[in-house]
Write a protein that holds these residues in place. Sequence first.
Motif, PDB file in Angstrom:
ATOM      1  N   GLU A 163      11.997  24.564 -51.194  1.00 40.59           N
ATOM      2  CA  GLU A 163      10.905  23.829 -50.546  1.00 40.59           C
ATOM      3  C   GLU A 163       9.843  23.430 -51.569  1.00 40.59           C
ATOM      4  O   GLU A 163       9.288  22.325 -51.503  1.00 40.59           O
ATOM      5  N   ARG A 164       9.555  24.316 -52.510  1.00 44.37           N
ATOM      6  CA  ARG A 164       8.581  23.983 -53.553  1.00 44.37           C
ATOM      7  C   ARG A 164       9.117  22.854 -54.437  1.00 44.37           C
ATOM      8  O   ARG A 164       8.378  21.944 -54.823  1.00 44.37           O
ATOM      9  N   ALA A 182      18.668  14.974 -56.654  1.00 42.68           N
ATOM     10  CA  ALA A 182      17.702  15.653 -57.524  1.00 42.68           C
ATOM     11  C   ALA A 182      17.644  17.154 -57.214  1.00 42.68           C
ATOM     12  O   ALA A 182      17.539  17.984 -58.130  1.00 42.68           O
ATOM     13  N   LEU A 183      17.713  17.500 -55.946  1.00 37.73           N
ATOM     14  CA  LEU A 183      17.709  18.910 -55.563  1.00 37.73           C
ATOM     15  C   LEU A 183      18.962  19.624 -56.091  1.00 37.73           C
ATOM     16  O   LEU A 183      18.881  20.750 -56.594  1.00 37.73           O
ATOM     17  N   ILE A 184      20.090  18.960 -55.989  1.00 36.57           N
ATOM     18  CA  ILE A 184      21.338  19.540 -56.505  1.00 36.57           C
ATOM     19  C   ILE A 184      21.257  19.694 -58.021  1.00 36.57           C
ATOM     20  O   ILE A 184      21.707  20.696 -58.581  1.00 36.57           O
ATOM     21  N   CYS A 194      20.651  19.453 -48.062  1.00 38.53           N
ATOM     22  CA  CYS A 194      20.754  18.677 -46.815  1.00 38.53           C
ATOM     23  C   CYS A 194      19.947  19.298 -45.684  1.00 38.53           C
ATOM     24  O   CYS A 194      19.259  18.602 -44.934  1.00 38.53           O
ATOM     25  N   THR A 195      20.016  20.626 -45.563  1.00 42.72           N
ATOM     26  CA  THR A 195      19.262  21.313 -44.514  1.00 42.72           C
ATOM     27  C   THR A 195      17.773  21.104 -44.695  1.00 42.72           C
ATOM     28  O   THR A 195      17.038  20.818 -43.734  1.00 42.72           O
ATOM     29  N   PHE A 202      14.847  13.497 -42.680  1.00 37.52           N
ATOM     30  CA  PHE A 202      15.803  12.535 -43.230  1.00 37.52           C
ATOM     31  C   PHE A 202      17.206  13.017 -42.954  1.00 37.52           C
ATOM     32  O   PHE A 202      17.564  14.165 -43.234  1.00 37.52           O
ATOM     33  N   ILE A 203      18.066  12.136 -42.398  1.00 34.84           N
ATOM     34  CA  ILE A 203      19.462  12.470 -42.113  1.00 34.84           C
ATOM     35  C   ILE A 203      20.330  11.815 -43.168  1.00 34.84           C
ATOM     36  O   ILE A 203      20.448  10.572 -43.209  1.00 34.84           O
TER      37      ILE A 203
END
Length: 206
Positions: A163-164, A182-184, A194-195, A202-203
């Motif tokens: 989350e941060r 970017a998260l990956i 995705c969660t 956002f889906i």
Amino acid sequence: MEILSREVTSTGIYRITSSEGGAFFIRPEYLVSLPKEDFLINDNFNEEQTQEILDAGLITACECKAVEYLARSEQCRSGLLKKLSDKGYEKEYINRALTYLESVNYLSDERFCGSWLNTRKINHSEGRTKLLSELLGKGIKKEIANSALDEFFAENNENQIAERCYAKLIKKGKSGEKLIAALIQQGFSYKIACTLIKNNGFIPQD
């Protein structure tokens, strides 16, 4: 070689003054074929014994330099090996010194991992995959790295870290599929990414 004097230090290392001039330090534990008792009692040594004593002195020099680095911060074995090699010490001597330091728990890859992870989290928000890659890149064995990560994430919630990271990426203008990517890239699983993004409206497209 004739030993003129021996002075033991608080760390069990001896300061030796020899007939060949100058003084050097030696930890008797680094002697291989020459019994420690003979080294501490005898004053005269043949050529082969002299070479063994001098080799032990070079190993001790590696140990002392390694301890200087360890006094500043936790180190990993691979990192110390590189630093000492860069200083010109021979790999054989370095490895024997580091093995001794590990045997007395002054050097520990496990402890290094814990320290590095806790320091890293201060300025970085990264997931398990990236942290594992970083540790492996430092020469840490995979099983040691995974064990350290298990302990780290038992105390630090990976979802909260994600989350941060998400908040930082949003400030940088990331959105949609690029935000997931970017998260990956920061080491979080596709499921976590995705969660997290779905929970924020956002889906992602299949």
